[in-house]
Motif scaffolding. Structure first.
Motif, mmCIF file in Angstrom:
data_model
loop_
_atom_site.group_PDB
_atom_site.id
_atom_site.type_symbol
_atom_site.label_atom_id
_atom_site.label_comp_id
_atom_site.label_asym_id
_atom_site.label_seq_id
_atom_site.Cartn_x
_atom_site.Cartn_y
_atom_site.Cartn_z
ATOM 1 N N THR A 273 0.829 -1.204 0.000
ATOM 2 C CA THR A 273 0.000 0.000 0.000
ATOM 3 C C THR A 273 0.866 1.258 0.000
ATOM 4 O O THR A 273 0.662 2.177 -0.808
ATOM 5 N N ARG B 109 1.299 4.042 -3.138
ATOM 6 C CA ARG B 109 0.968 5.456 -2.891
ATOM 7 C C ARG B 109 2.178 6.345 -3.178
ATOM 8 O O ARG B 109 2.056 7.408 -3.802
ATOM 9 N N ILE C 81 -1.625 4.604 -6.853
ATOM 10 C CA ILE C 81 -2.953 4.595 -6.240
ATOM 11 C C ILE C 81 -3.110 5.856 -5.395
ATOM 12 O O ILE C 81 -2.125 6.485 -5.001
ATOM 13 N N GLU C 82 -4.358 6.210 -5.146
ATOM 14 C CA GLU C 82 -4.690 7.245 -4.174
ATOM 15 C C GLU C 82 -5.663 6.647 -3.175
ATOM 16 O O GLU C 82 -6.432 5.736 -3.514
ATOM 17 N N ILE C 83 -5.624 7.131 -1.949
ATOM 18 C CA ILE C 83 -6.594 6.705 -0.939
ATOM 19 C C ILE C 83 -7.294 7.952 -0.439
ATOM 20 O O ILE C 83 -6.686 8.839 0.152
ATOM 21 N N LYS D 252 -11.165 5.085 0.590
ATOM 22 C CA LYS D 252 -11.419 4.475 -0.712
ATOM 23 C C LYS D 252 -10.153 4.477 -1.551
ATOM 24 O O LYS D 252 -9.501 5.518 -1.690
ATOM 25 N N VAL D 253 -9.800 3.314 -2.093
ATOM 26 C CA VAL D 253 -8.595 3.183 -2.920
ATOM 27 C C VAL D 253 -8.953 3.457 -4.372
ATOM 28 O O VAL D 253 -9.849 2.830 -4.942
ATOM 29 N N PRO E 70 -7.364 3.620 -8.202
ATOM 30 C CA PRO E 70 -6.191 3.326 -9.034
ATOM 31 C C PRO E 70 -5.891 4.491 -9.970
ATOM 32 O O PRO E 70 -6.806 5.087 -10.541
ATOM 33 N N ALA F 151 -9.185 -3.937 -4.302
ATOM 34 C CA ALA F 151 -8.173 -3.494 -3.341
ATOM 35 C C ALA F 151 -8.535 -3.987 -1.951
ATOM 36 O O ALA F 151 -9.686 -3.874 -1.523
ATOM 37 N N THR G 242 -6.572 -3.374 1.567
ATOM 38 C CA THR G 242 -5.399 -2.839 2.273
ATOM 39 C C THR G 242 -5.055 -3.665 3.512
ATOM 40 O O THR G 242 -3.947 -3.539 4.036
ATOM 41 N N GLY H 184 -1.336 -5.296 2.212
ATOM 42 C CA GLY H 184 -2.247 -4.961 1.132
ATOM 43 C C GLY H 184 -2.155 -5.901 -0.055
ATOM 44 O O GLY H 184 -1.138 -6.565 -0.277
ATOM 45 N N PHE I 76 -3.632 -5.751 -4.257
ATOM 46 C CA PHE I 76 -4.287 -4.937 -5.275
ATOM 47 C C PHE I 76 -4.225 -5.698 -6.593
ATOM 48 O O PHE I 76 -3.142 -6.079 -7.043
#
Length: 289
Positions: free
Chosen positions: A130, A134, A139-141, A145-146, A148, A165, A167, A174, A176
């Motif tokens: 994870t 990032r 990815i963004e969280i 919420k993940v 892509p 996803a 985590t 994690g 993915f």
């Protein structure tokens, strides 16, 4: 299977009648590999008293063997074996899709079909996946919420695959993965393209790692996935390219100054890729001046 105490005296007989009665309920029939459906079988039993052996009593009946999915095999497009311990290299350019076709295919047998390809995102070491994704901007969280920032597309550029996803998987490191629907036939080619975020590139010795698996569908709704030890890894290296700058200069701008004196010019702009630096600034007189 025949039992003869004169040949194997230390082995207990499979069936020991009691008061002339016996049951075969503890015997197991193991059907041949990849054989399912209704089978005609014959059961034959002989008896023996002393050295005298009687004739066989035979009955026939049917066995109904339910089909289950067997895990697919991953092969090269030509059908050769793939060594999962040897990474498959792919190279591309920044801001261009990377074509993953002509790398592998999945095959099944016994009536199974290839239902799904799985594309696992990996990291080069054993740390948090994870955190790695990032940091790399893949990815963004947002509020748990993940999201892509890379995607899989087909040959027409249409987005494909469901991003899954978790985590909390793998002891909090994690997991993915993209699940891409396959052809639902006994052989399916892996042929997506992968699109990375704008201005994304890799450094030497730090490629993006994808681990490829597949799932087969069998009778009774059963499924089977390629074992982790049999999943090959694709190493993707992406070369950076200079995108240049955008200058904020009004049309027909005239910068005024005095002959033989330095002139200051308020010219502004921005880097098209913030990962780049300015390597040269040159002012050239044009038009024969």
């Amino acid at each position: 299977e025949a039992f003869d105490p004169t040949i194997t005296p230390d082995v207990d007989p499979l069936i020991v009648p009691e008061n002339g009665q016996f049951s075969l309920s503890e015997l197991l029939f193991i059907p041949p590999l990849n054989v399912a459906g209704e089978l005609d079988v014959g059961l034959s039993i002989k008896t023996k008293q002393g050295s005298t052996e009687g004739g066989a009593t035979t009955v026939t009946f049917k066995l109904d063997v339910a089909a289950v999915a067997d895990s697919p095999e991953l092969k090269t497009p030509s059908g050769s074996d793939i060594n999962p311990s040897q990474a498959i290299p792919k190279a591309g350019q920044e801001d261009e899709p990377i074509d993953l076709s002509n790398i592998l295919k999945a095959t099944t047998s016994g009536g199974d079909t290839v239902g799904t390809f799985l594309v696992y995102l990996k990291r080069p070491d054993d740390g948090s996946l994870t955190d790695y994704l990032r940091t790399e901007g893949l990815i963004e969280i947002d509020d748990g919420k993940v999201i892509p920032r890379l995607q899989l597309v087909d040959s027409g550029g249409n987005r494909i695959g469901q991003f899954i996803a978790d985590t909390g998987a793998n002891a909090g490191k994690g997991e993915f993965v993209f699940a891409v629907k396959a052809s639902q036939t006994d052989e399916a080619s892996f042929s997506p393209k992968i699109v990375f975020p704008n201005n994304f590139s890799t450094t030497e010795g730090s490629p993006v790692l994808l681990e490829i698996g597949a799932v087969s569908f069998g009778g009774g709704g059963t499924q089977a996935e390629v074992a982790k030890a049999d999943r090959p890894t694709i190493e993707i290296s992406i070369a950076a390219k200079a995108d240049g700058v955008e200058l904020n200069i009004p049309d027909n701008m005239v910068a005024r100054g005095t002959e033989e004196l330095p002139m200051a010019m308020d010219i502004r702009g921005r880097l098209l890729d913030q990962n780049e630096t300015i390597s040269e600034i040159k002012l050239t007189l044009v038009g024969g001046t």
